[in-house]
Design a protein around this motif. Structure first.
Motif, short mmCIF file in Angstrom:
data_model
loop_
_atom_site.label_atom_id
_atom_site.label_comp_id
_atom_site.label_asym_id
_atom_site.label_seq_id
_atom_site.Cartn_x
_atom_site.Cartn_y
_atom_site.Cartn_z
N LEU A 144 30.83 42.29 31.07
CA LEU A 144 29.97 41.36 31.77
C LEU A 144 29.36 40.36 30.79
CD1 LEU A 144 29.13 41.14 34.71
CD2 LEU A 144 27.06 42.35 34.15
N PHE A 186 31.31 48.56 31.43
CA PHE A 186 31.28 47.21 31.99
C PHE A 186 30.26 46.29 31.32
CE2 PHE A 186 33.02 49.61 35.57
CZ PHE A 186 34.17 48.88 35.76
N THR A 225 39.42 45.97 38.50
CA THR A 225 39.05 46.68 39.73
C THR A 225 40.21 47.49 40.25
OG1 THR A 225 39.62 44.74 41.01
CG2 THR A 225 37.31 45.05 40.47
N GLU A 231 40.84 50.47 37.88
CA GLU A 231 39.74 51.42 37.98
C GLU A 231 39.99 52.44 39.09
OE1 GLU A 231 36.04 52.11 36.03
OE2 GLU A 231 37.67 50.73 35.61
N ALA A 266 31.97 37.98 29.58
CA ALA A 266 32.37 37.05 30.64
C ALA A 266 31.31 35.97 30.79
CB ALA A 266 32.54 37.81 31.95
N VAL A 294 48.91 39.06 37.82
CA VAL A 294 47.75 39.85 38.24
C VAL A 294 47.98 40.50 39.59
CG1 VAL A 294 45.35 39.75 38.88
CG2 VAL A 294 46.14 38.52 36.90
N LEU A 349 38.83 40.66 35.72
CA LEU A 349 38.04 41.41 36.68
C LEU A 349 38.92 41.93 37.81
CD1 LEU A 349 34.77 39.34 37.00
CD2 LEU A 349 35.01 41.64 36.15
N ALA A 350 39.79 41.06 38.30
CA ALA A 350 40.64 41.47 39.41
C ALA A 350 41.50 42.65 38.99
CB ALA A 350 41.51 40.30 39.86
N ALA A 395 37.24 31.09 32.20
CA ALA A 395 36.91 31.57 33.55
C ALA A 395 38.16 32.12 34.23
CB ALA A 395 36.30 30.45 34.37
N ILE A 396 39.28 31.44 34.03
CA ILE A 396 40.52 31.94 34.64
C ILE A 396 40.84 33.32 34.07
CG2 ILE A 396 42.99 31.56 34.82
CD1 ILE A 396 42.39 28.55 34.76
N VAL A 413 38.76 35.48 32.82
CA VAL A 413 37.82 36.49 33.31
C VAL A 413 38.14 36.87 34.74
CG1 VAL A 413 35.43 36.93 33.86
CG2 VAL A 413 36.00 35.77 31.75
N ALA A 414 38.47 35.86 35.55
CA ALA A 414 38.80 36.17 36.95
C ALA A 414 39.98 37.13 36.99
CB ALA A 414 39.12 34.89 37.70
N ARG A 415 40.98 36.85 36.17
CA ARG A 415 42.13 37.74 36.13
C ARG A 415 41.73 39.13 35.66
NH1 ARG A 415 46.83 34.25 33.18
NH2 ARG A 415 47.08 32.67 34.79
#
Lengths: 219, 303, 179, 1050
Positions: free
Chosen positions: B114, B110, B140, B143, B117, B278, B136-137, B129-130, B132-134
């Motif tokens: 990070l 990570f 998770t 994972e 991002a 997503v 990360l979601a 940002a969009i 990165v948001a996608r």
């Protein structure tokens, strides 16, 4: 007449601490530095490293996927199995930040010219411009239009023109090969010429984009 | 082992892995093209692209974090490859794996994400940002099976040390975790898809919609650094999977084909399947992979 | 359709009627009565939709012709209301109170033809010529676009123009004497 | 000396003054003066006796008037209880008299005479030892009450007074019949001699006793036959209500207490039952009241119900009965008088109208004192009384478990309405505040009452065993700080820091060897210093902040220092008060502060119950060691204690107070509340779990439940955090998640689990401290906590950004910072303890944390800088100093995780002797794996530095650009706020898993509230406001009670 682009005029904004902040968008939101000529361009003879770099640049041409006119339709076949420009080291990128070649694919009205200028200036140098079709060469069938430019090279440093209305994909490939040759020979210095003759280019641009509402150079 | 030798080994490792990674990238795209009945790029095109990007003359930076973002990312890739014991039995190619076990690798994954991002965030580019948001979601969700399958393996061998896990698989192909613990293996393969940024899980990059997502603003040498990482990072991840599930390797010639085949798994899936949104991919990971992963833990627990 | 026109004649002086089709009629009314005619058509005859508002430059007559094309969606009928206004004093009463969307057409006419519609909202803001246009209204026929283009857009010298038919003939059949 | 103050002077003074008053009825100033003199005289008498009894020199005085034996004369006895009660009655009488000066002077000498007779009657009821005397004085009191009511000349008061008179007449009939029966059967009416002869008299005697008891019960207005008494409170002036509630009720209650022995305690169960029903029912009804006086009326009746319970369980309570009853009675009398006095000043009778108190802060303080005293918070007498009551109820040979639970439930409901009301007064938004009639002369009475209450608190605390006086020193310090509240904030800050530092210096040698205590003492007290340090940012007075902050820290310190469970509970409650007042300082914090307090009280009652079971098991010993090996219902006891502490760690299910309460708190308070206060819950959990152990069979299930609670807290807390728009709420939810890890670690009851829990306790304090200070400081600076109103602040606040960056890397557990060690131990724990399923969820929760962490740092610091933030500066230096102190600690611990984990591990080896981490330098090895903090740090930093240098060597023409120099499809962004992606950041995530974060739990608590309110609505329908119905209730009540009780006489 009043312009719509009020968001670029100065304004007073109340700050969070009770103060008043004067915002001048052009100054505060944008970098206003002027482009500089590269060291490579200043050198009399290209060094061996420069030659290697130029070879790499010529074999890895990334095109900004942007179509301004009807010519955009002729770019698509280059990605298809029939022509497949990828085998010649040519790829498409969605953002000017990662592109080296700006293909101006047809006529440019004043509005698209502004976008093309911005996109060009945001590309990292060295960068190349290719004009497609009569429209970019001499205005083509729009030669007498009141809002379509006639000669692209007055506004951006064009490396290669491909004639035709519209040029076929084969011509495009030919133009690209020519461009690669130019780059290999160390003649792909459009960005440096642009920086060198910056004032002239800007004057031409500002002559027709009379309400100039962006910084002189869009970094 | 002296520190000089260590560093030399580390550089050698990086050299090998980077070349493997670049070639893998090239070959992968060649395969993609051939599936599309195109000639496709030259297999060495990634090298040229890399040199080209490093040779661009100017850089535009939005700030310190933007500047350091790609370096964080590359640090993560380089660190990852140096923390993984690559060749079983070779002290040199185990590099710095003595500083931490598999958990270190899992969390160090990570680090770069990070940093990247944050770097792309400083540019002020909303599309980054969009993206990165996608990302990360989706990560998770992806994972979840990953953790389950890894946990299953750790429980199976009662060890967190990759070297020990690889050691336990040395006596034959049937001793590979993939065959001794097939549920975990399958789960891991599904999780692997989610972490490789390929279709059907590549909406994070979505070139036409949010121009290329997080790295939209990165160019030139920044992009070169990211591409270098893009060569190293997936290979490191793949080697991790090879170590945990496919018996590791006692030599480079054994390692590279394994890594190549595993890498191809994501390529083949990506070539065949279209892209998920997503929320769809999150739901997908919460169905079959989650169930399989839990099942593998239950099996290990009670069998 | 005739009934509609008859009813309209009660209050408005119709100068000219030209029936294009059964469901499409163009009428000409005077500048003074145009808005009341349009209002009548909208409120009494159910022509509730303003299809387009456009202008024709009758340079030789010294007139602008405004055409308000109205549509009756219930009966599928159209009426074009033509108004001839003086080219020198290009000004017309605004109808944005009847259709708010008319303001956009009027902005366009203001910009491209230089016809003024006093009271229309945002009339004097740029519409599409937002690159800082400073020439005359470009759709007026006395505006020479070629000259403007040559003055402004750096024409490339050496450009020649051919008549397409003659040119094709000469290219395809070079052996034929074209004289 | 005492002989000078013969109790008969009560009557003498009263009657003489009344007589004099009629003479001077046209000299109003003089007559009022006489009245005050008489009242003062009464108080003087009782005080003199009280003082001598307290000094231990007093003797019981018996008085017979006129040489006749009773019932033809008056027979008084002045013993300790009489002295105390008459003191209370006279005090309230005097205070009310002073308070009513304007009204009494206006209505004239006759009203004053009646007033004096009223006070005299009440006193006499307490003093007399004769049944007939009692009857007479009761009548006097009733008639005088009605008389005053009539003289106040409002229309409703006439109506009410009439109902009241008829009702009390009806009750007198019952009483008189009883007395007649008694005299017939026993030939005497002296309370002391009556009892034996009555019992011998058989059935007639029994009926007499029943009727007399019943009459006094009815006088105390038991539910449901009390409609006639309630109306009195709404129509009488507040000060008179104070006298009736405090004085009349006390007198009647004591009269009943005197009568009960007459029947050889044959009706104690009746009294207890009536009391219990009245207590619960009144509290439930009061819940729905919107009229402040009616609410006070129900509350008074409820308190009397509780006192009746105490009386009914005399046997079980033994010699502590008087202490409990006195504690409750004093608190009730004084605090109710305060409330009634205030109710007179507030013009608007509705609860919301009390917002008027904000015009006069001193009244708000008084209101708070009264409310907290009524609920039984320390340091008020009711705290000790309630503690004793619950302990004794549960601790006897037969435990009254259900009853004690009901008492606590009733108290909880009481807390609900009292604090809801209090929060209206404090925080309810009002367009324009209602009027308040509070001339200084009217402040005398409530202020005096509060002072007396404070004195009583101090005195009562000296009477309690198992409570060290040293706990009062911090309270004294707090009072000192409260006194200098008018000084500027910085000076109070200096004093506070000095105080806390002194305390640390004093505490350190005592706990130096005990690492567990040291950790928590460090978090609590070093945290205190750091938060106070950040308090220097405040310019101005910051009224009321310091006493409350210190109260909280005093409570926390008491937890550490507690040697008995009483002291522990004292600290716990003190902390709750302090933190409540800190949390409600935010602008929109009203509902959240309330829910915080209610969950706190609920939790502490749960703890109290568990403690009482522990004490019962230990035979009444209340040392901390009594928690070990509880023998009475251990599973329930431990569960309740754990539940109570879980409310403070805000674990899922009882977490709903936290996001709002913390989300609305100011920056440094947020730090206190979240990084420090929550650890109190952890400390409690550790205390209980250490005592519980994991050997007994039931512990398996408790620990399993606890583990899952922790796991779900972590998962749902983290998911919810990702969906917050307010940065502070995001952090609040994140705290829920983080505390979930700790709870889970503790629940594993293993070496590694506790290592995680303690390690997290420390690191959470460190990184959350940074985050709260930074985010809170920014929110304070720019005036909003919403992240979509921030953005691009890295350009303006680079120092904060760096600190936050380090904090979130630590929180997320990414190497090389210290957070990673916790993740590593987590994996070891999961595998070695076979906690696969819980562990898997914990790991996922840890990864989900990335969502909110990135969202927070991106939307606040990165992205586009807004126009209105262009000139904003760094956050206050006083926030940055503690932030960077914490940062340094994080970095040190990252390099050398062994400095933290090794000592903790060594200490835990004493508790869990199983396998541990073997440390060699910074390298830790378990049976499963290994990691080396320093080495990881060297490698990563080394790679990073080398790469950075290489990159810099590439030497490009680098152009620094500004925020709009981005690729925007060839166009230009128009405004920064339109190009800042922030709102609903994880929309897709919400779409996929948002159902998990649905407020199911909130729904559950909403339903509970709804049901209680519905019950309340249903019960209160019996109060029709019709006098006849009320009388019918009384008759019916008598009949029913008689039938039920006399069943035993056949």
């Amino acid at each position: 007449m009043r312009s719509n682009d009020d968001f670029l005029s100065k304004k007073i904004v109340p700050g969070v601490e009770g103060d008043e902040i004067e915002v001048d968008p052009i100054r505060d939101y944008y970098c206003d530095a002027v482009p500089q000529v590269s060291r490579e361009y200043k050198r009399a003879y290209p060094s061996i490293i420069d030659r290697f770099k130029n070879w790499a640049r010529s074999e890895s041409i990334w095109i900004l996927a942007y179509g301004s006119g009807c010519g955009a339709i002729e770019m698509r076949p280059l990605m298809t199995p029939k022509y497949d420009a990828y085998q010649y080291g040519i790829q498409w990128r969605p953002t000017p930040r990662q592109a080296n070649l700006l293909m101006v694919s047809g006529y440019l009205s004043l509005k698209t010219l502004r976008i093309v200028i911005r996109a060009y200036e945001q590309m990292p140098s060295p960068k190349y411009v290719m004009g497609l079709g009569s429209c970019t060469i001499n205005g083509g069938m729009y030669y007498d239009s009141y809002n379509t430019i006639n000669r692209l090279d007055y506004y951006l440093p064009v490396d290669v023109y491909v004639a035709g209305c519209m040029p076929r994909p084969e011509s495009l490939l030919d133009g690209l090969e020519l461009l690669k040759k130019l780059i290999r020979e160390g003649k792909g210095h459009g960005a440096d010429i642009y920086a060198e003759k910056f004032e002239w280019y800007k004057a031409n641009q500002k002559k027709i984009l009379k309400s100039w509402n962006m910084p002189d150079y869009s970094w | 082992m002296s520190w000089t030798l260590r560093i030399l080994y580390a550089l050698l490792t990086l050299f090998i892995v980077m070349n493997v990674g670049l070639l893998l990238n090239g070959v992968t795209r060649k395969i993609y093209a051939r599936v599309n009945r195109r000639v496709g790029i030259r297999f060495y095109q990634p090298y040229i692209d890399l040199v080209k990007n490093y040779s661009l003359t100017n850089l535009v930076t939005h700030g310190v974090m933007f500047y350091l973002g790609p370096i964080f990312r590359l640090t993560s890739g380089v660190g990852l490859i140096l923390f993984i014991p690559l060749i079983y039995g070779s002290q040199g190619f185990s590099n710095f794996s003595f500083s931490g076990d598999a958990v270190l690798i899992l969390y160090f994954l990570f680090f770069g994400t990070l940093g990247m991002a944050l770097g792309s965030g400083e540019s002020g580019q909303p599309h980054s940002a969009i993206g990165v948001a996608r990302g990360l979601a989706q990560v998770t969700a992806a994972e979840i099976p990953l953790v389950l399958s890894f946990l299953s393996v750790f429980i199976q061998y009662q060890s967190l040390s990759i070297t020990e896990i690889v050691g336990a698989q040395q006596s034959g192909i049937l001793q590979w975790t993939f065959f001794t613990n097939p549920l975990a293996g399958v789960t891991a393969l599904l999780a692997f898809l989610g972490s490789m940024m390929r279709s059907p899980f590549d909406v994070v990059l979505a070139p036409q919609e949010i121009p290329i997502g997080p790295p939209t603003e990165y160019h030139g040498a920044f992009l070169g650094v990211l591409q270098t990482n893009r060569a190293i990072f997936p290979v490191a991840k793949t080697i991790l999977y090879v170590n945990l599930f496919f018996g590791g390797a006692a030599s480079w010639p054994a390692l590279i084909p394994k890594a190549f085949l595993l890498y191809m798994w994501s390529v083949v899936v990506g070539t065949v399947f279209p892209r998920y949104r997503v929320d769809q991919s999150i739901r997908w990971f919460l169905k079959v992979p989650l169930a399989l992963g839990l099942l593998s833990i239950v099996c290990i627990h009670f069998c | 359709m005739q009934q509609i026109l008859d009813a309209l004649k009660q209050s408005v002086m119709i100068e000219d009627v030209r029936k294009q089709r059964d469901d499409l009629v163009f009428i000409t009314v005077s500048e003074a009565q145009a808005v009341s005619a349009i209002t009548h058509l909208r409120d009494r005859a159910n022509f509730t939709h303003l299809v387009i508002l456009t202008a024709v430059d009758w340079l030789e007559e010294g007139l602008f012709q405004l055409t308000y094309l109205l549509n009756n969606p219930a009966e599928k009928k159209d009426i074009g209301v033509r108004v001839m206004i003086d080219r020198e004093k290009a000004q017309m009463e605004s109808i944005h109170h009847l259709w708010p969307a008319a303001a956009t057409y009027q902005r366009e006419l203001r910009e491209m033809f230089g016809i003024s519609f006093p009271g229309s909202p945002r009339l004097n803001e740029t519409f599409i010529l937002d690159e800082g246009w400073d020439g005359p209204p470009p759709y007026r026929r006395d505006f020479d676009t070629l000259k403007y283009s040559e003055e402004t857009y750096f024409p490339r010298p050496g450009r020649s123009t051919n008549d397409p038919a003659e040119y094709m003939k000469s290219m395809l059949y070079p052996e034929v004497d074209n004289d | 000396m005492v002989a000078m103050f013969n109790p008969i002077y009560f009557v003498v003074a009263g009657l003489a003054a009344a007589f004099l008053l009629t003479l001077f009825h046209n000299r109003e100033r003089l007559s009022y003066f006489i009245m005050i003199i008489a009242l003062s005289l009464m108080m003087l008498i009782s005080l003199a006796h009280l003082a001598s009894f307290l000094a231990g020199t007093g003797e019981i005085v018996q008085v017979f008037t006129a040489g006749f034996a009773p019932p033809f004369s008056i027979n008084f006895q002045m013993g300790p209880p009489e002295a105390l009660l008459t003191a209370i009655v006279s005090l309230v009488g005097l205070l009310s008299g002073i308070y009513l000066s304007e009204q009494l002077r206006k209505t004239g000498a006759y009203a004053q005479a009646v007033y004096i007779v009223l006070v005299m009657g009440m006193n006499a009821m307490i003093l007399t030892r004769d049944l007939f005397n009692l009857f007479v004085f009761l009548e006097i009191v009733s008639i005088a009450t009605v008389g005053i009511l009539f003289l106040s000349r409002s229309r409703t008061s006439v109506n009410t007074g009439f109902t009241y008179m008829v009702a009390s007449g009806l009750i007198s009939v019952v009483l008189l019949i009883g007395i007649v029966f008694a005299y017939m059967n026993a030939g005497s009416l002296n309370i002391d001699t009556l009892s034996e002869s009555l019992v011998m008299a058989g059935r007639g005697g029994s009926i007499a006793v029943l009727l007399i008891t019943l009459a006094f019960l009815l006088e105390l207005k038991p539910f449901p036959a009390n409609g006639w008494g309630i109306d009195l409170y709404t129509s009488a002036p507040g000060a008179l209500s104070a006298l009736i509630s405090a004085g009349g009720m006390s007198a009647t209650y004591y009269a009943l207490a005197k009568v009960l022995p007459v029947g050889q305690w044959s009706h104690d169960s009746l009294v207890a039952a009536v009391g219990g029903i009245t207590f619960i029912a009144s509290q439930i009804i009061a819940l729905k009241q919107d009229d402040s006086r009616r609410l006070l009326g129900y509350s008074s009746i409820g308190q009397i119900g509780l006192l009746l319970v105490v009386l009914g369980f005399s046997e079980a309570l033994g010699d502590r009965r008087d202490f409990i009853a006195a504690g409750l009675l004093i608190t009730h009398a004084l605090s109710k008088s305060i409330l009634f006095y205030i109710s007179d000043m507030v013009q608007d009778d509705s609860l919301r109208g009390w917002a008027a108190l904000r015009r006069k802060p001193v009244l708000l303080v008084l209101f708070g004192v009264a409310a907290f005293a009524l609920i039984g918070f320390p340091p008020f007498p009711s705290f000790f009384a309630k503690w004793d009551l619950i302990l004794l109820l549960n601790g006897g040979t037969e435990g009254y478990y259900l009853l004690s639970a009901m008492v606590l439930a009733g108290s909880l409901i009481e807390a609900v309405y009292l604090f809801r009301w209090f929060s209206y007064a404090l925080k309810l938004p009002h367009e324009d505040l209602p009027e308040l009639a509070s001339p200084t002369s009217r402040l005398i009475a409530p202020v005096t009452a509060a002072l007396v209450l404070a004195g009583a608190s101090w005195y009562v605390s000296t009477l309690v065993s198992g409570f060290s006086q040293s706990f009062l020193i911090p309270v004294a310090f707090i009072l000192l700080v409260a006194v200098i509240d008018r000084l500027p904030a910085w000076s109070k800050n200096v004093i506070s820091i000095a105080g806390v530092s002194l305390y640390i210096a004093d505490l350190y040698p005592r706990i130096a060897g005990d690492l567990m205590t040291m950790i928590f003492a460090g978090i609590f007290l070093v945290g205190a210093v750091l938060t106070l340090l950040s308090g220097f940012y405040y310019k101005g007075r910051r009224a009321g902040f310091y006493p409350m902050a210190l109260t909280m820290f005093a409570g926390l310190a008491a937890l550490i220092e507690a040697a008995t469970i009483l002291e522990f509970f004292w600290g716990w409650e003190l902390m709750a008060i302090g933190s409540y007042f800190l949390l409600i300082r935010g602008k929109k914090s009203m509902p959240h502060g309330l829910s915080y307090l209610l969950f706190s009280i609920g939790g502490s009652y749960s703890i109290l119950y568990g403690f009482s079971l522990a004490a019962a098991g230990a035979g009444g010993v209340i040392a901390m060691s009594s928690l070990v090996g509880i023998s009475v219902m251990p599973a329930l006891a431990y569960s309740l204690m754990l539940l109570g502490f879980l409310t403070k760690t805000a674990s899922i299910g009882v977490h709903i107070w936290l996001p709002g309460a913390h989300g609305e708190a100011v920056a440094d308070i947020h730090f206190m509340a979240s990084a420090i206060l929550l650890k109190a819950g952890v400390f409690g959990l550790i205390t209980v779990l250490l005592a519980m152990g994991s050997e007994a069979g039931y512990t398996r299930w408790i620990l399993l439940a606890l583990g899952w609670i922790g796991v779900l807290s972590a998962l749902l807390g983290n998911i919810s955090a990702a969906f917050q728009e307010s940065a502070k709420r995001l952090l609040a939810w994140s705290s829920i998640g983080q505390l979930g890890y700790i709870v889970w670690g503790l629940a594993s009851m293993s070496h590694l689990g506790w290592l995680i829990a303690l390690g997290y306790s420390v690191t959470h304090f460190l990184y959350k401290g940074i985050l709260f200070l930074a985010i809170g400081g920014i929110a304070l600076k720019i005036g909003t906590p919403y992240m979509y109103k921030m953005g691009g602040l890295i350009k303006r606040m680079p120092y904060s950004f760096f600190a936050v960056l380090i904090a979130i890397i630590t929180l997320s557990g990414v190497p090389p910072l210290v957070g990673f060690s916790a993740k590593w131990i987590t994996y070891n724990l999961i595998i070695s303890e076979q906690l696969y399923y819980q562990g898997f969820v914990i790991l996922i929760a840890g990864i989900i944390a990335f969502l909110y962490l990135f969202r927070m740092i991106y939307t606040v610091f990165l992205g586009q800088l807004k126009d209105n933030l262009r000139s904003v500066g760094e956050i206050s230096i006083w926030f940055r100093i503690p932030m960077y102190l914490l940062l340094i600690v994080i970095l040190v611990l990252s390099f050398l995780p062994n400095t933290l984990l090794r000592p903790i591990g060594d200490m835990l080896s004493g508790i869990f002797p199983e396998e541990a981490i073997v440390w060699t330098g910074s390298r830790g090895v378990t049976s499963l794996g290994y990691f080396d903090g320093a080495m990881i740090m060297y490698v990563i930093v080394g790679i990073f530095v080398i790469l950075t240098i290489l990159f810099l060597l590439l030497r490009k023409q680098t152009q620094k650009v500004k925020q709009f120099n981005i690729f925007y499809s060839g166009e230009a962004p128009s405004r920064p706020e339109l190009s800042h992606f922030s709102y609903n950041f994880f929309a897709h995530y919400r779409k996929a898993v948002g159902a998990l974060a649905l407020p199911l739990v909130t729904g559950f608590w909403d339903r509970v509230t709804e049901i209680i309110h519905a019950v309340s609505d249903f019960i209160r329908r019996i109060y029709t406001g019709n006098g006849q119905t009320y009388l019918f209730h009384i008759v019916l009540y008598v009949v029913v009670v008689f039938l039920v009780q006399s069943g035993g006489y056949r």
